[in-house]
Design a protein around this motif. Structure first.
Motif, PDB file in Angstrom:
ATOM      1  N   LEU A  66      31.716 -32.537 -18.754  1.00 24.41           N
ATOM      2  CA  LEU A  66      32.802 -33.059 -20.124  1.00 24.41           C
ATOM      3  C   LEU A  66      32.410 -34.264 -21.583  1.00 24.41           C
ATOM      4  CD1 LEU A  66      34.019 -32.182 -17.792  1.00 24.41           C
ATOM      5  CD2 LEU A  66      35.093 -34.142 -18.337  1.00 24.41           C
ATOM      6  N   CYS A  83      45.596 -34.682 -14.532  1.00 22.14           N
ATOM      7  CA  CYS A  83      44.215 -34.805 -13.055  1.00 22.14           C
ATOM      8  C   CYS A  83      45.447 -35.534 -12.153  1.00 22.14           C
ATOM      9  CB  CYS A  83      43.639 -35.651 -13.796  1.00 22.14           C
ATOM     10  SG  CYS A  83      41.681 -36.762 -12.538  1.00 22.14           S
ATOM     11  N   GLN A  87      44.897 -32.291  -9.315  1.00 24.54           N
ATOM     12  CA  GLN A  87      43.033 -31.865  -9.407  1.00 24.54           C
ATOM     13  C   GLN A  87      43.439 -32.849  -7.932  1.00 24.54           C
ATOM     14  OE1 GLN A  87      40.725 -30.392  -8.712  1.00 24.54           O
ATOM     15  NE2 GLN A  87      39.513 -32.012  -7.237  1.00 24.54           N
ATOM     16  N   GLN A  89      43.094 -36.295  -8.368  1.00 26.83           N
ATOM     17  CA  GLN A  89      42.033 -37.087  -8.722  1.00 26.83           C
ATOM     18  C   GLN A  89      42.265 -38.497  -9.109  1.00 26.83           C
ATOM     19  OE1 GLN A  89      39.879 -35.262  -6.691  1.00 26.83           O
ATOM     20  NE2 GLN A  89      38.842 -36.592  -6.845  1.00 26.83           N
ATOM     21  N   VAL A  91      42.038 -39.958 -12.275  1.00 31.18           N
ATOM     22  CA  VAL A  91      40.811 -40.252 -12.902  1.00 31.18           C
ATOM     23  C   VAL A  91      41.282 -41.120 -14.045  1.00 31.18           C
ATOM     24  CG1 VAL A  91      38.759 -39.921 -14.543  1.00 31.18           C
ATOM     25  CG2 VAL A  91      39.516 -38.582 -12.355  1.00 31.18           C
ATOM     26  N   TRP A  92      42.167 -40.718 -14.857  1.00 30.77           N
ATOM     27  CA  TRP A  92      42.339 -41.172 -16.391  1.00 30.77           C
ATOM     28  C   TRP A  92      43.722 -42.774 -15.981  1.00 30.77           C
ATOM     29  CZ3 TRP A  92      38.978 -40.618 -20.263  1.00 30.77           C
ATOM     30  CH2 TRP A  92      38.837 -39.151 -20.508  1.00 30.77           C
ATOM     31  N   CYS A 116      35.403 -38.761 -11.026  1.00 29.36           N
ATOM     32  CA  CYS A 116      35.726 -37.661 -11.427  1.00 29.36           C
ATOM     33  C   CYS A 116      34.953 -36.554 -10.823  1.00 29.36           C
ATOM     34  CB  CYS A 116      35.116 -37.547 -12.888  1.00 29.36           C
ATOM     35  SG  CYS A 116      35.011 -35.212 -13.648  1.00 29.36           S
ATOM     36  N   VAL A 117      35.944 -35.316 -10.338  1.00 29.01           N
ATOM     37  CA  VAL A 117      35.135 -34.027  -9.577  1.00 29.01           C
ATOM     38  C   VAL A 117      34.757 -33.149 -10.900  1.00 29.01           C
ATOM     39  CG1 VAL A 117      35.463 -34.634  -7.500  1.00 29.01           C
ATOM     40  CG2 VAL A 117      37.091 -33.177  -8.555  1.00 29.01           C
ATOM     41  N   SER A 118      34.822 -33.017 -11.825  1.00 27.52           N
ATOM     42  CA  SER A 118      34.487 -32.164 -12.675  1.00 27.52           C
ATOM     43  C   SER A 118      34.859 -30.728 -13.342  1.00 27.52           C
ATOM     44  CB  SER A 118      32.690 -32.243 -12.863  1.00 27.52           C
ATOM     45  OG  SER A 118      32.189 -33.014 -12.646  1.00 27.52           O
ATOM     46  N   CYS A 119      36.373 -31.196 -12.333  1.00 29.46           N
ATOM     47  CA  CYS A 119      37.317 -28.915 -12.509  1.00 29.46           C
ATOM     48  C   CYS A 119      36.994 -29.106 -13.862  1.00 29.46           C
ATOM     49  CB  CYS A 119      38.643 -29.841 -11.359  1.00 29.46           C
ATOM     50  SG  CYS A 119      39.558 -30.932 -12.836  1.00 29.46           S
ATOM     51  N   GLY A 120      37.328 -29.184 -14.902  1.00 27.77           N
ATOM     52  CA  GLY A 120      37.866 -29.260 -16.350  1.00 27.77           C
ATOM     53  C   GLY A 120      38.950 -28.935 -16.576  1.00 27.77           C
ATOM     54  N   ALA A 121      40.122 -29.963 -15.270  1.00 22.46           N
ATOM     55  CA  ALA A 121      41.810 -28.896 -15.930  1.00 22.46           C
ATOM     56  C   ALA A 121      41.758 -30.213 -16.990  1.00 22.46           C
ATOM     57  CB  ALA A 121      41.866 -30.206 -14.816  1.00 22.46           C
ATOM     58  N   CYS A 122      41.141 -31.350 -17.369  1.00 22.04           N
ATOM     59  CA  CYS A 122      41.868 -32.315 -18.566  1.00 22.04           C
ATOM     60  C   CYS A 122      41.194 -31.825 -19.942  1.00 22.04           C
ATOM     61  CB  CYS A 122      41.704 -33.482 -17.979  1.00 22.04           C
ATOM     62  SG  CYS A 122      39.593 -33.836 -17.753  1.00 22.04           S
TER      63      CYS A 122
END
Ligand SMILES: Nc1nc2c(c(=O)[nH]1)N[C@H]1C(S)=C(S)[C@@H](COP(=O)(O)OP(=O)(O)OC[C@H]3O[C@@H](n4cnc5c(=O)[nH]c(N)nc54)[C@H](O)[C@@H]3O)O[C@H]1N2
Ligand SMILES: Nc1nc2c(c(=O)[nH]1)N[C@H]1C(S)=C(S)[C@@H](COP(=O)(O)OP(=O)(O)OC[C@H]3O[C@@H](n4cnc5c(=O)[nH]c(N)nc54)[C@H](O)[C@@H]3O)O[C@H]1N2
Ligand code: SF4
Ligand code: SF4
Ligand SMILES: [Mo]
Length: 819
Positions: A66, A83, A87, A89, A91-92, A116-122
């Motif tokens: 990211l 997020c 997800q 999570q 994070v934001w 963050c678990v790096s799902c890429g959704a954001c």
């Protein structure tokens, strides 16, 4: 009602809003990437960005995937919401108000430290490129729809390529995954073009691998197999199908074993994972697969998770479960470790590893004692109640709580939730199956569903979260010594298969994988063909595997890489095409058959597994039945032999998301099994399962209990995930230890420690964490050099031989510098 969305007044309002945002927006961003959603809007409304370069509250260069450029942030809050709401999570966060508003992680200085678990959704939801994928070109025109190759969730994704290489993956909006992926599906694809991918056949001569032509490799194998059949008979050969390869390829592998070689010695790595679930479900209910589908998560009022860690191992399902819980579904988690979902649970039963059977019997005893039964369901659909009630009364919570390591009151609380917040849906994993009593443990779980009527309806059921992309399919296609395609018993379906295949089936019983290993040790198995399965690395008890496999005369490894099996024992290596390079189908955990499609061509001399199997059949003078032009033709043969799959044509699965049973082309598929009756009959019988403790126990010499399993960023043998930037996200397996044990042993976080079991030793970096309890340890097994299976024992499931990966007694010491 007439709704107008583009009246002049509304358009003027939109333009004003865009102008307000554009006032502070950097014009260089629009010039550099005009195709971003926000930039396109500016163009469409003729608004010009005119902001000076802005100061950013948040910068982060550390994430491998990211990228952030927060000078482009327009405070739309889409990243914050996705997020949180997809997800789960959080994070934001939005900081400050008015002119000073900024979006940045709230829980840490970087994305990763902020959870963050790096799902890429954001990234996908960001309209400006403030969040972006560090790799991958922006303007992609052509995407190919396919199925993720990692776990059994079976997420659908779109893949794009450039110059013959995979360059980007994005989630597909499909019923299986609803527009979401996890870090492995979304980002971990570089393995496909790794420099050490093997792309030509190889023979080992005088200890050295030498590249050879396909003709030479196939002739060599055919000659050796012929000799072994002539000298020792076909049952001296074993074939291992691949839970990573397609249904079509696994169908051909077992057909090859039975028809070309003439042996039922065929198995796959379902054996070491959920064969106990399949066995328990088939025995008690009639179908050895998950009873319900993922869409039922939103219908469930309670979720019971047993020995399963979905936020790491089935992350897209894990995120859905998390959302259901955040919306109010009750959650009970049975796991020795305090996993992410255990932290959210209403009740967490931190069972001592190996004590599932008494614990689930105690839950059943509570349902009966506290009158939490579904009488209508019991009367109509359950048998053996009186005997069961008498049997299970011995397991009152107060009697077994101590040995299980949990509080009796918590057992009672868990039973009340499961039986009253209905429908209640159960998911289970390897914490149930990889034990001496794996199959029986799952049976004690099914008892609970029968007593409480949590079966045969949406939002309920017993659902193993199956492991790899196609582990459900490889066994279902017949890579199992006792069953043919469609899980049909040889004794029932044999004649039909003989008629279709035009030959007699082998008369002898086949050996399962563990029996093959024992036979190799005893000198009775001479050859093993393992495709897409690093069997030496992943089997328990490395010493025993080594002794056995060293005695084999011929080991054929067919893989993308020189895996540990190939390095240690391979005689021949056949280079396979990956899922990015071939057509076919995978079968996911909730019984969906889904397409995979070629995105890029295979590198140089690699071929799809189905092609290789057919080529070898031809060399062994058996072209008939092995001359399919493409996977679709193979699948059409599968459908003629497997009644419950007959309706799943390529045409239909192209358009529809279908769960088997689907017996004809007009059948809508079966998301929920056992609705009116069980596939085994009108009623199902409760199972009285006595507790048999594992012999693998702690003592003064081996005082700690190690359990092994998985972590988010890496996958099984690590051949694929360690050849991607996921290696930067987690560089090594660790030995997880509680702060109390670490203090007692005087060990510091991160230092290397020697772990000794009665069976072997390995060295791992220590990680101090309160996810594990005092006296217990956890390690993953993803890094081949660390070879965690040097530690594991020879204990196996009493019914289907699955190794007991989950319980090993060990002692730990600071690593000595002499190694
Ligand atoms: N990221 C990632 N995802 C994967 C994989 C991977 O390697 N990496 N592998 C895939 C495969 S092949 C599989 S089979 C699945 C497996 O997925 P899971 O079944 O979730 O796998 P594990 O992490 O092995 O074990 C699950 C849990 O069992 C618990 N456990 C251990 N002993 C006991 C016990 O005695 N009782 C109970 N109740 N629980 C216990 C452990 O603490 C652990 O949290 O994951 C698949 N998905
Ligand atoms: N200690 C411990 N050990 C365990 C477990 C545990 O919990 N603890 N879990 C067990 C379980 S559940 C499992 S499933 C096993 C997993 O063990 P394995 O099945 O050995 O592991 P995988 O990484 O899934 O992949 C197998 C191989 O398939 C190759 N491959 C991928 N795609 C293809 C393809 O299309 N064609 C071919 N020919 N090859 C391909 C990969 O390169 C890899 O080498 O590990 C088991 N071992
Ligand atoms: S990648 Fe996923 S987990 Fe990470 S911040 Fe974005 S949405 Fe949240
Ligand atoms: S949840 Fe499983 S299937 Fe979905 S993207 Fe992740 S690894 Fe792939
Ligand atoms: Mo597995």
């Amino acid at each position: 009602m007439q709704v107008r969305t583009h009246t002049p007044k509304l358009e003027a309002l939109r333009r004003t809003n865009l102008e307000l945002i554009a006032e502070h927006y950097p014009p260089q961003a629009v010039l550099a990437e005009p195709e971003r959603a926000f930039h396109r809007l500016l163009g469409q409304y003729g608004v010009v960005a005119a902001g000076a370069t802005r100061e950013c509250l948040f910068q982060d260069e550390t994430h491998p995937y990211l990228g952030v450029a927060m000078d482009r942030c327009i405070h739309c809050n889409r990243c914050v919401r996705i997020c949180e709401e997809l997800q789960g999570q959080f994070v934001w966060e939005v900081w400050n108000r008015g002119e000073d508003t900024r979006v940045a992680p709230g829980k840490g200085p970087t994305l990763l430290e902020g959870g963050c678990v790096s799902c890429g959704a954001c990234v996908d939801s960001c309209p400006t490129g403030a969040l972006f994928d560090k790799r991958g070109p922006e303007a992609i025109e052509y995407w190919t729809r396919t199925t993720c190759v990692y776990c059994g969730v079976g997420c659908q994704m779109d893949v794009s390529s450039r110059d013959g290489k995979v360059v980007a993956v994005r989630p597909a909006n499909h019923p299986t995954n609803r527009g979401h992926l996890c870090v492995k599906g979304r980002y971990a694809f570089e393995f496909n073009h790794a420099p050490d991918r093997i792309t030509t056949p190889m023979l080992r001569r005088n200890g050295e691998w030498q590249a050879v032509s396909w003709d030479d490799a196939l002739d060599f194998i055919a000659g050796r197999l012929r000799d072994i059949v002539a000298r020792d008979g076909p049952d001296a050969i074993g074939v291992l199908g691949s839970a990573r390869a397609s249904n079509e390829e696994n169908y051909l592998a077992q057909k090859f074993a039975r028809v070309v070689l003439g042996t039922n010695n065929v198995d796959c790595c379902a054996r070491v994972c959920h064969t106990p679930s399949a066995k328990a479900l088939k025995t008690m209910l009639g179908t050895g697969a998950a009873t319900n589908c993922f869409d039922d998560i939103e219908h469930a009022h309670a979720l019971l998770l047993c020995g399963v860690n979905p936020t790491e191992n089935h992350p897209v399902v894990g995120a859905r479960i998390k959302q259901a819980v955040l919306r109010g579904a009750k959650l009970v988690v049975v796991d020795p470790r305090c996993t992410e979902l255990a932290q959210l649970a209403d009740v967490h039963l931190a069972v001592k590893p190996g004590y599932n059977v008494p614990l689930f019997n105690a839950l059943a005893a509570t349902l009966i004692e506290e009158d939490l039964l579904d009488y209508a369901f019991l009367t109509e659909r359950v048998s053996g109640f009186d005997d069961f009630a008498a049997f299970v009364a011995e397991y009152a919570p107060e009697r077994v709580a101590g040995e299980c390591g949990v509080a009796a009151a918590d057992i009672r609380a868990a039973a009340r939730i499961y039986a009253t917040a209905k429908p209640a849906m159960c998911f289970h994993g390897l914490g149930m199956t990889e034990h001496l009593q794996g199959t029986e443990g799952v049976m004690t779980l099914i008892n609970l569903a029968l007593l409480s009527g949590n079966l045969g309806k949406p939002g309920a059921g017993i659902n193993p979260l199956r492991g790899q992309n196609n582990v459900q399919g490889s066994a279902q296609m017949g890579c199992d010594p006792a069953t043919l395609t469609g899980s049909q018993l040889i004794k029932d379906a044999g004649p039909r298969f003989e008629a279709a295949w035009g030959c007699k089936l082998p008369a002898t019983h086949g050996m399962d994988l563990l029996q093959m290993i024992d036979a190799a040790r005893d000198g009775n198995l001479k050859a093993l063909w393992a495709f897409g399965y690093d069997v030496y690395l992943s089997l328990a008890n490395e010493a025993a595997s080594r002794t056995a496999m060293a005695k084999l005369d011929l080991v054929i490894v067919q893989d993308l890489f020189l895996n540990e099996t190939a390095c240690a024992f391979g005689t021949v290596f056949l280079p396979a095409a990956s899922f990015f390079e071939k057509e076919g189908t995978f079968m996911n955990s909730d019984r969906r058959v889904q397409r995979i499609r070629a995105v890029v061509p295979p590198p140089s001399d690699a071929w799809p597994d189905w092609w290789i199997i057919q080529a070898l059949a031809a060399r062994l003078d058996h072209p008939q039945g092995f001359c399919f032009d493409n996977p679709r033709a193979i699948w059409d043969e599968v459908r003629t032999l497997w009644p419950d799959g007959a309706g799943l044509s390529y045409e239909r699965i192209e358009r529809e998301s279908l769960h088997w049973p689907c017996p004809d082309e007009h059948h809508p598929g079966t998301p929920v099994l056992h609705r009116e009756r069980f596939s085994a009959g009108k009623t199902a019988a409760l199972a009285c399962i006595d507790f048999v403790p594992t012999p693998e126990t702690i003592d003064d010499d081996y005082p700690l209990l190690l359990t092994t399993g998985r972590t988010l960023y890496h996958f099984n043998a690590g051949t694929m995930s360690y050849r991607t930037p996921n290696a930067a996200l987690r560089s090594s397996d660790t030995l997880d230890m509680s702060p109390g044990d670490a203090a007692r042993l005087g060990l510091a976080d991160g230092e290397p420690v020697h772990v000794h079991s009665r069976h072997g030793m390995t060295t791992l970096p220590l990680r101090i964490t309160d996810v594990v309890r005092t006296g217990q340890l956890f390690a993953s097994f993803h890094r081949p050099e660390l070879f965690v299976n040097r530690l594991t024992s020879l204990v196996r499931d009493r019914q289907v031989h699955t190794p007991e990966y989950k319980v090993t007694a060990v002692w730990v010491e600071r690593a000595r510098s002499d190694g």
